[in-house]
Design an enzyme around this catalytic site. Structure first.
Site, mmCIF file in Angstrom:
data_model
loop_
_atom_site.group_PDB
_atom_site.id
_atom_site.type_symbol
_atom_site.label_atom_id
_atom_site.label_comp_id
_atom_site.label_asym_id
_atom_site.label_seq_id
_atom_site.Cartn_x
_atom_site.Cartn_y
_atom_site.Cartn_z
ATOM 1 N N TYR A 418 0.818 -1.212 0.000
ATOM 2 C CA TYR A 418 0.000 0.000 0.000
ATOM 3 C C TYR A 418 0.853 1.264 0.000
ATOM 4 C CZ TYR A 418 -3.293 3.523 1.690
ATOM 5 O OH TYR A 418 -4.050 4.659 1.836
ATOM 6 N N HIS A 445 -4.611 -15.665 -1.452
ATOM 7 C CA HIS A 445 -5.564 -16.568 -0.798
ATOM 8 C C HIS A 445 -6.079 -17.619 -1.780
ATOM 9 C CE1 HIS A 445 -5.674 -13.679 2.544
ATOM 10 N NE2 HIS A 445 -6.258 -14.621 3.243
#
Length: 534
Positions: A418, A445
């Protein structure tokens, strides 16, 4: 402390008011003993209630004051250190942006939140309720086995299957660990020496980057995937290798990133020895429960081996808890449902049935790994910063839930994904930076679940990159009402139900309706959509 003074004044005012009212109403006549006792009891209850409120307010104010003091001291220390570093940077860059760029995570000695909460008897009682539920699952499973099969021996066949071929897992992990420890460290050490010699710096950097990328892709990319697919490992063994693969990638990236920046700043003078992190500090980092590399962390003075043993015992108990949930609540239901034609009715019925087991799995995963497992390793390594999570259960927004659920991974995503994206974009595209973090998290994931289960069914990707993004912006930090906490928990129940339902249906569909070809669409099309058997 103004609020505390207000409470004290109100306490004193109410007490004097009660005495005045009692005096005016004649509440203390000597010939009305029963009435005197009743009113004295009421007065005592009021006093106890006001006393409890006063104590609660004082504790709240003191906690807030301590937290502000600690936060201010950390900020002051952090700002002082960053100011010294910023004096050597480009003067054309604004001071605000330079501060944002140089500021990193500060590690502070602190306990895990659940360890503090378990000191409260009321919270500890809730914990005891979960232990009682574990005993109930155990007795229920023994009773069913005795009635159906006439024996009192717990069948652990699911454990033996899920953790099969552990020798392959150990060999694979050893090779990945050896490379992660020695490969990036020695490559960067050679690079630092060549770079500070001042000859062909650009060429040296390019060659080093190519070597590191090739080595990382080979040992931490292709190799574990090959082992998983070649040996056809069972689910738990697959997840061990894949999750360790992801952990080693994140750890090595943090070390490369932090040590490279430090090596560039520490230019040796003539006659001085080239600075580079010690191998022992990197080895410690590979085992300590954080993904942000530092040469030094806050350390505790001693090791509580009883605490370590109890946490590992709790991890084992959580595995048994998961086993009982699967055996009693999931496998019997989905084994029968998987033979039905895929339909809306079947999906809705199984979804609501899977919501409660799914939520139990989420809680177990959080408690077993983020609390017990990480605390056990932190204690063995005397790692003092135990803030692996925050009070995510009190969140009234999904934005806060994502930040507080897993602090270890959140820190890595924040500082290396980020914030770096914000720096590259000139601190302008914050929403795009947030979306990029969600995309990276969703892909990782989905990769873990695809490799762990052995089939592609992008449920996790859709929930993270789709529904998760919508909830992050819709249920943001402006939501403060307790109603939003209820909504968040309801969404978590439904989301976990969707995960358990769809993955279990697809698991049994893959068993009973195996693939007939190796084409692209045959690999990516879920078998549960078309599989039906009697």
């Amino acid at each position: 402390m103004s609020k505390v003074q207000m409470v004290v004044r109100r306490f004193a005012g109410q007490t004097s008011g009660e005495n005045q009212r009692c005096s005016e109403n004649g509440s203390f006549p000597q010939n009305e003993n029963g009435r005197n006792i009743t009113e004295a009891a009421h007065r005592k209850d009021d006093m106890e209630r006001l006393k409890a409120e006063l104590i609660r307010r004082v504790q709240t104010q003191l906690n807030d004051a301590v937290e502000r003091a600690v936060s201010d001291s950390i900020t002051s220390l952090n700002t002082h250190s960053h100011t010294n570093m910023l004096t050597h940077t480009d003067n054309k860059t604004s001071s605000g942006d330079r501060h944002k760029l140089d500021q990193g995570k500060v590690f502070v000695a602190r306990c895990s939140l659940l360890d503090e909460l378990f000191e409260i008897s009321h919270i500890r009682t809730i914990y005891h309720m979960f232990i009682a539920a574990l005993f109930l699952f155990f007795m229920s499973t023994l009773a069913v086995d005795y009635i159906d099969q006439g024996r009192l021996v717990l069948d652990l066949g699911l454990f033996y299957y899920a953790f099969g071929q552990l020798h392959v897992v150990i060999c694979c992990w050893t090779l990945m660990f050896s490379y992660t420890l020695l490969g990036p460290y020695h490559v960067l050490r050679v690079w630092a020496g060549l770079y500070h010699n001042g000859h062909h710096r650009t060429c040296v950097c390019v060659i080093t980057a190519i070597i590191l990328c090739a080595a990382q892709m080979s040992m931490l990319g292709i190799f574990p995937v090959y082992v998983v697919l070649h040996y056809q490992l069972p689910p738990a063994s697959r997840f061990i290798i894949i999750l360790e693969q992801i952990r080693f990638v994140m750890k090595s990236y943090s070390f490369i990133r932090e040590s490279t920046a430090a090596a560039l700043k520490n230019t040796p003078q003539k006659g001085e020895r080239l600075w580079f992190p010690a191998l022992s500090s990197y080895l410690y980092f590979l085992f300590c429960p954080t993904l942000i590399y530092r040469e030094v962390y806050p350390r505790n003075p001693n090791i509580r081996w009883r605490f370590v043993g109890m946490n590992f015992l709790k991890v084992l108990a959580s595995l048994f808890y998961l086993y009982f949930i699967l055996e009693r609540l999931c496998i019997p239901v989905f084994r029968n449902k998987s033979g039905l034609q895929f339909s809306t009715r079947t999906l809705i019925l199984t979804l609501f049935h899977a919501a409660f087991p799914g939520m139990l799995m989420l809680m177990l995963g959080f408690y077993a790994f983020l609390h017990c497992w990480l605390n056990a390793f932190a204690e063995m390594l005397r790692f003092a910063d135990r803030m692996f999570y925050k009070d995510w259960w009190n969140s009234t927004s999904f934005a806060n839930y994502y930040r507080t659920w897993n602090i270890v991974v959140h820190d890595w995503l924040y500082y290396y994904a980020y914030r770096d994206f914000l720096w590259l974009s000139g601190y302008k595209l914050r929403s795009v930076a947030t979306l990029s973090v969600f995309a990276v998290s969703a892909l990782v994931h989905e990769y873990a679940f695809t490799m762990g289960f052995g089939f592609f069914y992008p449920v996790m990707f859709c929930t993270f990159a789709g529904i998760g993004v919508v909830f992050n912006f819709a249920m943001n930090d402006k939501r403060k009402s307790p109603v939003w906490n209820i909504i968040m928990w309801t969404c978590l129940f439904i989301g976990q139900g969707v995960h358990v339902c769809l993955y279990c249906l697809e698991w049994y569909a893959q068993i009973h309706c195996p693939r007939t070809g190796a084409g692209f669409w045959d690999l990516v099309t879920p078998r549960s959509w078309t599989c039906s058997y009697q």
